[in-house]
Design a protein around this motif. Structure first.
Motif, PDB file in Angstrom:
ATOM      1  N   PRO A  60      30.193 -10.411  46.574  1.00  0.00           N
ATOM      2  CA  PRO A  60      31.252 -10.885  45.447  1.00  0.00           C
ATOM      3  C   PRO A  60      32.377 -11.793  45.508  1.00  0.00           C
ATOM      4  CG  PRO A  60      30.614  -8.667  45.470  1.00  0.00           C
ATOM      5  CD  PRO A  60      30.225  -9.358  46.970  1.00  0.00           C
ATOM      6  N   TRP A  61      33.020 -11.434  46.909  1.00  0.00           N
ATOM      7  CA  TRP A  61      34.243 -12.350  46.935  1.00  0.00           C
ATOM      8  C   TRP A  61      34.034 -13.970  47.196  1.00  0.00           C
ATOM      9  CZ3 TRP A  61      34.591 -15.143  51.259  1.00  0.00           C
ATOM     10  CH2 TRP A  61      33.875 -14.754  52.513  1.00  0.00           C
ATOM     11  N   ALA A  62      32.628 -14.068  47.823  1.00  0.00           N
ATOM     12  CA  ALA A  62      32.416 -15.445  48.236  1.00  0.00           C
ATOM     13  C   ALA A  62      31.949 -16.176  46.733  1.00  0.00           C
ATOM     14  CB  ALA A  62      31.259 -15.466  49.139  1.00  0.00           C
ATOM     15  N   ARG A  63      31.180 -15.503  46.070  1.00  0.00           N
ATOM     16  CA  ARG A  63      30.607 -15.818  44.638  1.00  0.00           C
ATOM     17  C   ARG A  63      31.900 -16.360  43.724  1.00  0.00           C
ATOM     18  NH1 ARG A  63      25.556 -13.789  41.017  1.00  0.00           N
ATOM     19  NH2 ARG A  63      26.117 -15.032  39.396  1.00  0.00           N
ATOM     20  N   GLU A  64      32.921 -15.671  43.770  1.00  0.00           N
ATOM     21  CA  GLU A  64      34.113 -15.736  42.974  1.00  0.00           C
ATOM     22  C   GLU A  64      34.544 -17.116  43.458  1.00  0.00           C
ATOM     23  OE1 GLU A  64      37.110 -12.790  42.689  1.00  0.00           O
ATOM     24  OE2 GLU A  64      35.291 -11.065  42.308  1.00  0.00           O
TER      25      GLU A  64
END
Length: 83
Positions: A60-64
């Motif tokens: 999720p943090w990379a997608r953000e």
């Protein structure tokens, strides 16, 4: 019945797939430019859309970060009249 764009009229990411986001970023920046802007192995070592999507869907943090860069790219395109 409410259309999707009416449900979230101010969300520029609504209805856009992750695959489309990554593809447009690669088209705009290229793999080297994308890897410079977001330091992820999937963008810098043997990059591909498939491997990037696999990683981003689990992280999720990379997608953000990718979504943030996509929004920045859209603002940049609007500012300079591209597209």
């Amino acid at each position: 019945m409410t259309t999707p764009s009416a449900q979230q009229p101010r969300n520029p990411l609504h209805g856009i797939t992750l695959e489309r986001i990554v593809t447009e970023l690669v088209d705009y920046y290229g793999w080297p430019g994308l890897g410079d802007r977001i330091q992820l192995r999937c963008f810098n070592v043997d990059p591909s859309i498939t491997s990037s999507l696999r990683f981003l869907r689990k992280t999720p943090w990379a997608r953000e970060k990718v979504e943030g860069l996509y929004l920045f790219m859209l603002r940049e395109q609007r500012r300079y009249g591209e597209r």
